[in-house]
Design a protein around this motif. Structure first.
Motif, PDB file in Angstrom:
ATOM      1  N   GLN C 550       0.935  -1.190   0.034  1.00  0.00           N
ATOM      2  CA  GLN C 550      -0.100  -0.046  -0.054  1.00  0.00           C
ATOM      3  C   GLN C 550       0.672   1.254   0.010  1.00  0.00           C
ATOM      4  OE1 GLN C 550      -2.257  -0.525   3.540  1.00  0.00           O
ATOM      5  NE2 GLN C 550      -0.649  -0.197   4.886  1.00  0.00           N
ATOM      6  N   ASP C 551       1.769   1.277   0.781  1.00  0.00           N
ATOM      7  CA  ASP C 551       2.750   2.310   0.627  1.00  0.00           C
ATOM      8  C   ASP C 551       3.563   2.599  -0.647  1.00  0.00           C
ATOM      9  OD1 ASP C 551       2.457   3.060   3.138  1.00  0.00           O
ATOM     10  OD2 ASP C 551       4.277   1.609   3.970  1.00  0.00           O
ATOM     11  N   VAL C 557       0.896   6.149  -6.730  1.00  0.00           N
ATOM     12  CA  VAL C 557      -0.146   6.849  -7.440  1.00  0.00           C
ATOM     13  C   VAL C 557      -0.359   8.198  -7.071  1.00  0.00           C
ATOM     14  CG1 VAL C 557      -2.703   6.475  -7.231  1.00  0.00           C
ATOM     15  CG2 VAL C 557      -1.253   4.665  -7.552  1.00  0.00           C
ATOM     16  N   PHE C 558       0.017   8.634  -5.709  1.00  0.00           N
ATOM     17  CA  PHE C 558      -0.246   9.906  -5.204  1.00  0.00           C
ATOM     18  C   PHE C 558       1.028  10.789  -5.117  1.00  0.00           C
ATOM     19  CE2 PHE C 558      -3.575   7.168  -3.405  1.00  0.00           C
ATOM     20  CZ  PHE C 558      -4.746   7.992  -4.196  1.00  0.00           C
ATOM     21  N   GLU C 559       2.031   9.976  -4.439  1.00  0.00           N
ATOM     22  CA  GLU C 559       3.277  10.908  -4.125  1.00  0.00           C
ATOM     23  C   GLU C 559       3.978  11.270  -5.464  1.00  0.00           C
ATOM     24  OE1 GLU C 559       5.868   9.179  -1.219  1.00  0.00           O
ATOM     25  OE2 GLU C 559       7.566  10.560  -2.041  1.00  0.00           O
ATOM     26  N   ARG C 560       4.249  10.369  -6.334  1.00  0.00           N
ATOM     27  CA  ARG C 560       4.999  10.541  -7.619  1.00  0.00           C
ATOM     28  C   ARG C 560       4.285  11.500  -8.401  1.00  0.00           C
ATOM     29  NH1 ARG C 560       8.231   5.973  -7.878  1.00  0.00           N
ATOM     30  NH2 ARG C 560       9.894   6.125  -6.540  1.00  0.00           N
ATOM     31  N   PRO C 561       3.257  11.346  -8.747  1.00  0.00           N
ATOM     32  CA  PRO C 561       2.511  12.028  -9.734  1.00  0.00           C
ATOM     33  C   PRO C 561       2.332  13.558  -8.951  1.00  0.00           C
ATOM     34  CG  PRO C 561       1.341  10.061  -9.528  1.00  0.00           C
ATOM     35  CD  PRO C 561       2.317  10.027  -8.698  1.00  0.00           C
ATOM     36  N   GLY C 562       2.185  13.371  -7.697  1.00  0.00           N
ATOM     37  CA  GLY C 562       2.014  14.968  -6.685  1.00  0.00           C
ATOM     38  C   GLY C 562       3.279  15.497  -7.257  1.00  0.00           C
ATOM     39  N   THR C 563       4.383  14.824  -6.832  1.00  0.00           N
ATOM     40  CA  THR C 563       5.572  15.355  -7.045  1.00  0.00           C
ATOM     41  C   THR C 563       5.938  16.127  -8.456  1.00  0.00           C
ATOM     42  OG1 THR C 563       6.537  13.754  -5.427  1.00  0.00           O
ATOM     43  CG2 THR C 563       8.326  15.147  -6.384  1.00  0.00           C
ATOM     44  N   HIS C 564       5.716  15.101  -9.329  1.00  0.00           N
ATOM     45  CA  HIS C 564       5.796  15.624 -10.678  1.00  0.00           C
ATOM     46  C   HIS C 564       4.989  16.843 -11.042  1.00  0.00           C
ATOM     47  CE1 HIS C 564       8.683  12.903 -11.974  1.00  0.00           C
ATOM     48  NE2 HIS C 564       7.955  11.836 -11.587  1.00  0.00           N
ATOM     49  N   LEU C 565       3.770  16.830 -10.556  1.00  0.00           N
ATOM     50  CA  LEU C 565       2.598  17.788 -10.639  1.00  0.00           C
ATOM     51  C   LEU C 565       3.212  19.148 -10.078  1.00  0.00           C
ATOM     52  CD1 LEU C 565       0.095  18.637 -11.857  1.00  0.00           C
ATOM     53  CD2 LEU C 565      -0.971  18.272  -9.673  1.00  0.00           C
TER      54      LEU C 565
END
Lengths: 245, 99, 626
Positions: C550-551, C557-565
């Motif tokens: 889950q981590d 799903v969230f952290e990487r795209p969030g970072t990239h965003l």
């Protein structure tokens, strides 16, 4: 109406010297030419019925303003010759063209209009002008007075150089002189103890010897001094008696 | 002869004065150009005074004269101050207005 | 007594403030203040309960007005308490279990220099939790909701000198923020649609509201519940939350706080009544999480993390029941209460084991502890039987009802939900038995410096009380449908529906699966030797050991795209926004540069410019226009 001959004379003595502004190299020549222009203008004023203004023009411009210019020229150096070569690109030709164009345009415009000339010419005599100045325009005169005072004070301020160090006292000046090895007292004056008081005769010291440096350097170079030897001879003459003069 | 000719004369003198201001680098000469322009204006004023038969024109010329005198005093003082500071009165030297 | 219910919140809150402000001079006796505060709250709650029991069933709902809170134009909100059977149930659970855990903590935290601070946080939690369940409006509930989140954060990170514990606290806090956002949005929707935030106003307006509105609110409330109750997909924080001291895990992350999501769903019953889609989503999420938690629990070797996975799974049962509508509300709360007892009891047992084993949590280093810790073994065993659903212990009465209720309905839904619940029961039996056998049976696999011993009476007595509750509370409350009747004023009367399978069949199937799970666990972990290090295993086991990745999923799903965003936005900001501004400014600067060249500092040039301008003006004036 104005006498055409007089007009042409006035035109000649104003326009021709005025060109010196453009072509003369020495500022002194320019200034003298402008004096002539001013006189010509004064003549024009008198011709046009303004004798008081013409006189004022002569007094103020030729007498005061242009002399002031000459004084300043003396201060900054009469010999300052100006290189007439233009340094700013295009300045000469654009400037000449614009100025000439302005003149030509004004002349053409003024030449085309006809203004009805008054049949009753007024004469600007001092009494007439005075009444107008001190009645109708008295406030302007007052303001102009302020302006002149302000200008005078302004000129004083502008040309004033503040003292950076305190003034040296006589004591300091003398101390420096003595330290530099100068005589503590005045140089002996020429002609003292001489037979006749004259600048070309050296002074004599108490022993009767002439003191060379009491005579001006200039006279020595010109060989216009006297040795004083003959006086010494006379002094040593045994026949000479006290009170024989 | 029509006094309007004096106005023409004034125009010519004005143009010469303007040209002097533009072309001469010696501050005193340029200044004299300014004086010539002022006097040209005075001449026109006096000529108009004659044409209209009113004395007020002469009075105006008188005022111009006074103001010009004040201007000369201050202007020459400035020239002297500049000369003291720079040892020159060339108008091209003090280019400190350069942007 | 009901008028004094505000004391329930005020006493623990005052105690928390006192303990935090008192400083070191209260170190010696401060914990008893905390216990007293919690005990006082329990006594007040008990008095209120007794008074309520003496009243007619239909007049058990009491509104206690406290003060006018937000008297602001369109929103005129009072702070008040809603004392009804549902909130009273929670009050009793929180204060009773809470007081027992306070007592337990006195001994458990005896050697911790910050014991006073610990009790202050515990009291803060009790106050916030009681505010949460007693609030009469969503906004006041939110205050308690945030308060328990804060207390949870403080207690998970209680030993924050260890960086990973501090990280765990941050993780719990941040994941909870996602859920809180759901609650805030839900409140915003309520205010927009209904213009009210108090339960009375919202529920009154919910009758006439459209399905779409109610579905939106219901889903947002579900997000909030998922965050607080560690349901999929916001479950990742619960395992790491075990970083906190064990009593905290027992009280907050097993018995009370994590069940707040279930409370929220049940309390919002009128909203879900009009939003069947949202309700089904609740059930689906519950069913999925119960399987997910059970699978994770099967692979964990850390006793606390295994219990945490079990908690996740059991709350999945509650959510499933809550998602079934009026049929399941009472059972959800019923299971919540029994779970609160047996899970708290087991956590305290785990704490007792750790206490005796030098804080060892790896079950592979336990084994054969039943001789060394008899009391712990017995109490834990009762909890184990309860969670298994073995009759007549508590879990049987609550969980079996949920499984039965899951089979109610039409179409494929009962088969899917019921099947999940049924399989979950078997999985539960397996992993709980695995945990129990690995810890208390088999051969001793202790490390050399471990000398297991029984815990002091201050710890064992609460465990015994909870074990008794685990054993008999279900039976007591289930007899004659006492509990369902008690909750009826709140949850509404549930028509009896026949499940798609006959009830005896379901019951027997459940018991068979449970027996199978226990048997497999006994074969593998009771009778056979357990390796001291985790053996290489299949991909599925590895996935379960890693919390089903889950981590990693969250990161991907969230952290990487969030970072990239974020990077993209930063770049876009630098390139587009800043670029536009800079280019504009640069353009003006270049314009200025070129215009500057006309300022050559030459007086005569200026004079020429003036003269040219003068000529132009004269031309215009004389010629009468350009």
């Amino acid at each position: 109406m104005v006498n055409p001959v007089l007009f042409w004379i006035i035109a000649a003595i104003t326009v021709i010297p005025a060109f010196s502004l453009l072509f003369a190299r020495k500022a002194v020549h320019v200034a003298m030419s402008i004096v002539l222009v001013m006189v010509g203008l004064a003549a024009a004023y008198i011709t046009l019925g303004a004798p008081f203004l013409g006189m004022v023009q002569i007094v103020v411009y030729t007498g005061a303003v242009m002399m002031l210019f000459l004084f300043v020229l003396m201060l900054v150096g009469v010999d300052q010759r100006e290189d007439l070569k233009e340094t700013i690109k295009g300045q000469r030709w654009i400037g000449l063209f614009t100025a000439a164009g302005l003149g030509a345009f004004l002349v053409s415009v003024v030449g085309r209009v006809t203004v009805a000339v008054s049949d009753t010419p007024v004469q600007g005599d001092p009494d007439v002008v005075a009444v107008l100045l001190f009645e109708k325009y008295v406030l302007v005169i007052e303001v102009l007075g302020f302006l002149l005072i302000t200008a005078a004070v302004g000129a004083l301020v502008l040309t004033h150089t503040p003292r950076l160090k305190p003034r040296r006292t006589q004591l300091e000046v003398q101390r420096d002189r003595v330290l530099a090895g100068a005589d503590p007292v005045n140089k002996p004056m020429p002609g003292v103890y001489a037979r006749h008081n004259a600048l070309d005769v050296p002074a004599l010291d108490p022993e009767g010897q002439p003191i060379d440096h009491s005579v001006s350097r200039v006279l020595k170079i010109r060989n216009q001094t006297q040795e004083g030897v003959e006086f010494r001879a006379a002094l040593e003459d045994p026949s000479r008696k006290e009170g024989d003069r | 002869m029509d006094p309007i000719n004096f106005v023409i004369l004034a125009s010519i003198l004005f143009a010469i004065g303007a040209a002097a201001v533009l072309l001469r680098r010696n501050a005193i000469i340029a200044f004299m150009g300014v004086e010539l322009m002022l006097n040209a204006a005075n001449l026109a004023l006096v000529a108009f005074s004659r044409m209209h038969g009113e004395i007020d024109g002469q009075i105006m010329a008188f005022f111009v004269l006074v103001v010009a005198a004040a201007e000369v005093v201050v202007g020459l003082a400035i020239i002297i101050a500049v000369f003291r500071a720079r040892q020159t009165i060339s108008l091209d030297e003090p280019a400190e207005l350069k942007g | 007594m009901l008028d004094l219910t505000w004391l329930l919140i005020a006493v623990p809150l005052a105690s928390a403030a006192f303990l935090l402000l008192a400083g070191r001079r209260a170190d010696a006796w401060g914990h008893w203040v905390g216990v007293a505060a919690s005990g006082t709250a329990f006594l007040v709650g008990l008095g209120a309960l007794i008074q309520m029991l003496g009243e007619d069933a239909h007049h058990r709902e009491h509104a206690v007005h406290l003060f006018s809170w937000i008297p602001g134009g369109a929103l005129d909100l009072d702070a008040g308490l809603l004392v009804d059977p549902l909130s009273m149930t929670f009050v009793m659970l929180v204060t009773f279990v809470g007081t027992l855990i306070h007592v337990y903590s006195v001994a458990y935290m005896e050697h911790d220099p910050d014991r006073r601070r610990f009790f202050a946080y515990l009291n803060l939690f009790v106050a916030a939790m009681l505010l949460l369940v007693l609030a009469d409006s969503y906004l006041l509930l939110f205050v308690g909701w945030e308060g328990v989140g804060l207390a949870s954060y403080l207690l998970i990170g209680f030993w924050n000198h260890k960086p990973e514990y501090a990280t765990a606290a941050n993780k719990a806090f941040i994941v909870n923020r996602v859920g809180d956002m759901g609650l805030i949005i839900a409140m915003g929707l309520m205010f927009t649609y209904f213009g009210a935030l108090d339960f009375e106003g919202v529920f009154a307006a919910a009758d006439g509201a459209s399905t779409a509105q109610l579905t939106a609110i219901g889903l947002m409330l579900l997000v909030a519940a998922c965050g607080k109750s560690a349901q999929f997909p916001l479950q990742s924080w619960l395992g790491d939350a075990m970083a906190g001291p064990t009593p905290v895990s027992a009280l907050i992350h097993a018995a009370t706080m994590v069940t707040a999501g279930v409370y929220l769903i049940v309390r919002s019953a009128p909203i879900y009544a009009g939003a069947p889609a949202a309700q089904t989503t609740v059930a689906a999420i519950g069913a999925f999480t119960l399987i997910l938690g059970a699978v994770i629990g099967m692979a964990k070797d850390d006793i606390k993390k295994a219990l945490a996975a079990s908690t996740m799974s059991q709350i999945g049962y509650m959510m499933l029941a809550a998602g079934l509508g009026p049929v399941g509300y009472a059972f959800a709360i019923f299971h919540l209460v029994t779970h609160g007892f047996f899970k708290a009891g087991m956590f305290l047992g785990a704490g007792s084991v750790m206490h005796g084993m030098n804080d060892q949590v790896d079950m592979r280093r336990f084994g054969a502890l039943r001789t060394a810790m008899v009391t712990t073994w017995v109490t834990f065993g009762l909890g184990w039987l309860a969670i298994l659903g073995v009759p007549p212990f508590s879990g049987f009465w609550s969980k079996d009802k949920i499984i039965e209720a899951a089979f109610v309905g039409e179409g494929a839904q009962p088969w899917i939900l019921g099947g999940a619940a049924l399989i979950g029961a078997g999985l539960t039996a397996f992993y709980m038995s695995r945990l129990f056998f690995m810890t208390f049976h088999g051969k001793a696999r202790w490390t050399d410096d471990q000398h297991p011993h029984e815990s002091p009476a201050l710890m064992t007595v609460p465990m015994i009380i909870l074990a008794v509750g685990s054993a008999f509370l279900g039976l007591f409350l289930a007899l004659g449908d006492r509990f369902a009747t008690w909750l009826e004023p709140v949850t509404g009367h549930a028509e009896h529906h026949e499940p798609v399978l006959p009830i005896p069949v379901i019951m027997i199937a459940t018991l068979l699966l449970v027996a199978l799970g226990v048997w497999v666990a006994w074969r593998k972990y009771g009778a056979a030797d357990v390796p001291e290090t985790a053996p290489a295993a299949s991909l599925a086991t590895i996935a379960a050991r890693n919390d089903m990745f889950q981590d990693s999923v969250n990161r991907g799903v969230f952290e990487r795209p969030g970072t990239h965003l974020t990077r993209t936005l930063v770049y876009a900001d630098a390139a587009l926004v800043d670029g536009a501004v800079d280019k504009t400014a640069g353009g003006w600067a270049r314009t200025g540069e070129s215009v500057r060249k006309t300022q050559n500092g030459q007086v005569r040039s200026y004079a020429l410019t003036m003269l040219v301008g003068l000529v132009i003006v004269i031309l215009v004036v004389v010629q009468g226009g350009l």
